[in-house]
Motif scaffolding. Structure first.
Motif, PDB file in Angstrom:
ATOM      1  N   LYS A 164      78.046  44.340  54.496  1.00 11.42           N
ATOM      2  CA  LYS A 164      76.855  44.876  55.152  1.00 11.42           C
ATOM      3  C   LYS A 164      76.059  45.769  54.200  1.00 11.42           C
ATOM      4  CE  LYS A 164      78.755  44.802  59.849  1.00 11.42           C
ATOM      5  NZ  LYS A 164      79.187  45.619  61.016  1.00 11.42           N
TER       6      LYS A 164
ATOM      7  N   GLU B  25      74.302  43.558  51.641  1.00  9.68           N
ATOM      8  CA  GLU B  25      73.132  42.869  52.194  1.00  9.68           C
ATOM      9  C   GLU B  25      71.931  43.807  52.310  1.00  9.68           C
ATOM     10  OE1 GLU B  25      74.701  41.401  55.840  1.00  9.68           O
ATOM     11  OE2 GLU B  25      75.489  39.547  54.940  1.00  9.68           O
ATOM     12  N   LYS B  26      72.177  45.104  52.457  1.00  5.40           N
ATOM     13  CA  LYS B  26      71.091  46.080  52.542  1.00  5.40           C
ATOM     14  C   LYS B  26      70.572  46.497  51.169  1.00  5.40           C
ATOM     15  CE  LYS B  26      72.436  48.049  57.010  1.00  5.40           C
ATOM     16  NZ  LYS B  26      72.843  49.263  57.754  1.00  5.40           N
TER      17      LYS B  26
ATOM     18  N   TYR C 273      72.389  48.124  48.838  1.00  8.57           N
ATOM     19  CA  TYR C 273      72.951  49.414  48.460  1.00  8.57           C
ATOM     20  C   TYR C 273      74.066  49.319  47.418  1.00  8.57           C
ATOM     21  CZ  TYR C 273      70.710  51.191  52.756  1.00  8.57           C
ATOM     22  OH  TYR C 273      69.815  51.536  53.742  1.00  8.57           O
TER      23      TYR C 273
ATOM     24  N   GLU D  23      76.796  55.548  56.533  1.00  5.41           N
ATOM     25  CA  GLU D  23      76.094  55.806  57.790  1.00  5.41           C
ATOM     26  C   GLU D  23      75.985  57.303  58.070  1.00  5.41           C
ATOM     27  OE1 GLU D  23      78.301  53.624  60.691  1.00  5.41           O
ATOM     28  OE2 GLU D  23      77.361  51.699  60.200  1.00  5.41           O
TER      29      GLU D  23
ATOM     30  N   LYS E  49      73.471  59.003  55.747  1.00 10.20           N
ATOM     31  CA  LYS E  49      72.105  58.690  56.159  1.00 10.20           C
ATOM     32  C   LYS E  49      71.692  59.566  57.341  1.00 10.20           C
ATOM     33  CE  LYS E  49      70.527  54.480  55.919  1.00 10.20           C
ATOM     34  NZ  LYS E  49      70.332  53.014  56.109  1.00 10.20           N
TER      35      LYS E  49
ATOM     36  N   GLU F  75      71.288  54.372  47.658  1.00 12.07           N
ATOM     37  CA  GLU F  75      70.095  53.867  48.329  1.00 12.07           C
ATOM     38  C   GLU F  75      69.040  53.427  47.335  1.00 12.07           C
ATOM     39  OE1 GLU F  75      68.594  55.572  52.236  1.00 12.07           O
ATOM     40  OE2 GLU F  75      67.100  56.358  50.837  1.00 12.07           O
TER      41      GLU F  75
END
Length: 395
Positions: free
Chosen positions: A93, A96-97, A99, A292, A295, A336
């Motif tokens: 995940k 895919e972002k 990062y 998470e 963020k 990020e």
């Protein structure tokens, strides 16, 4: 005995050694937001890189791993050539972002396959034939930080990587435990009953300074960190709990630049499949929660996460359904704002092996260190690494 050697052999080896005025506790600056943070994660034991970042289109991978090879239909495919271990859905995940940057074939010249020596090399950033007493992050602390808590290890003991020539970082499992320890009667008694004559003795004077700064650091960390509590559910695992503590410290605004976390169990000589599946799943799930939570605290943009293991494993599986000590392996860089995400460089070459039939390294791990020090922490890496290493463009 030298002061540095004395402190490294005592129970306070995880504390710093310098104090501007040791007759009173230090007063630290207010909590900070927006400064750059580096988080190093150590997978201890020599993680099998080929079953972590899997060359699922390479027939030699399956030929050499008839029982351990991860099937093409199981791999979490991230390119037409490479995929992640099926337990690493959290990392998928993040990948895919955008990062994650995966650096393949990381190692160093003349590799050592001993756990202890290989880890020392990674911790000290030395050549394989050189022996150093200080770690690369300890030397960063020496030259660029005022207080021990600016470099923290989330554990009960301090790794060589965080021990400097002049002062050491601080190790703590959680802020409250360290703070309560410094409030024990024997701690205050020792500080009260230290005479001027004792302070004039080299080792005892430095020990006293160390105790005073530890007490001050513990109070500062406790008072700052208690202002924030995690809003994310973390796995109830060793790595999960350590990363939750790290996230809370970062989001509380603690003026710490470097956090160090390690997790064990990656020495998979026998029955590797289930063991590595659990370990990589624990790491991947914890990493997703960690990102998470950062963020939510608006701190992920200022945090760089680097994961390593002291070596990879052999290409060929052994007779015990495991893998033996190898050489080069992958590293994960997570942030990020990566300048190059995805697969950073070429997949492992399974044809052109070294004399021991191990994967050859293509990138020196100290290039990663130099890049992080110069481009992220904005310090002179040559003074810390005792050499000039070419930068890599992942940040």
């Amino acid at each position: 005995m030298k002061r540095r050697d004395f402190l490294k052999t005592t129970g306070v080896a995880s504390m710093t050694m310098l104090l501007p005025n040791f007759l009173k506790a230090l007063e630290f600056s207010p909590s900070l937001k927006g400064h750059k943070k580096l988080v190093i994660i150590q997978l201890s034991g020599g993680n099998d890189g080929l079953n972590t970042v899997i060359p699922y289109e390479n027939d030699l991978y399956y030929k050499n791993r008839p029982t351990l090879g991860i099937g093409k239909n199981e791999v979490l495919k991230i390119t037409d050539e490479l995929g992640l271990h099926p337990s690493m859905k959290g990392m998928e995940k993040l990948f895919e972002k955008g990062y994650v940057s995966i650096l393949n074939n990381i190692g160093y010249p003349n590799p050592n396959r001993s756990h202890f020596r290989a880890m020392d090399i990674w911790h000290t950033a030395s050549d394989s034939d050189k022996y150093l007493d200080s770690g690369w992050l300890g030397r960063y602390l020496d030259s660029n930080c005022q207080s021990s808590h600016e470099v923290l290890e989330i554990d009960t003991t301090l790794s060589l990587a965080l021990k400097g020539d002049a002062k050491n970082a601080l190790a703590l499992k959680n802020p409250n435990s360290l703070y309560q320890l410094t409030k024990e009667h024997y701690f205050d008694s020792l500080l009260r009953n230290t005479s001027d004559e004792m302070l004039s003795e080299d080792n005892l004077g430095y020990l006293y300074k160390t105790l005073v700064e530890t007490k001050s650091s513990a109070k500062y960390i406790f008072n700052t960190s208690k202002t924030y509590e995690s809003k994310t559910e973390f796995p109830k695992t060793d790595i999960g709990q350590k990363l939750e503590t790290t996230a809370e410290l970062i989001n509380s605004g603690l003026d710490t630049s470097v956090y160090y976390v390690s997790t064990t169990g990656f020495d998979t000589h026998a029955f590797q499949q289930k063991q590595q599946e659990k370990l990589l799943g624990n790491y991947s799930d914890a990493m997703l929660s960690f990102v998470e939570e950062l963020k939510k605290g608006n701190n992920f943009k200022d945090t760089l996460i680097v994961t390593f293991s002291e070596f990879g494993r052999r290409l060929a599986e052994n007779g015990s359904r495991g893998t033996d000590h190898g050489t080069a392996g992958p590293m994960f860089v997570i942030s990020e704002n990566l300048s190059k995400n995805g697969i950073f460089n070429e997949a492992p070459d399974l044809v052109n092996l070294d004399g021991n039939k191990d994967i050859k390294y293509h990138l020196d791990f100290r290039q990663v260190y130099a890049t992080v020090l110069d481009k992220w922490l904005k310090v002179d890496s040559s003074k810390i690494l005792n050499n000039n290493f070419q930068h890599l463009d992942f940040i």
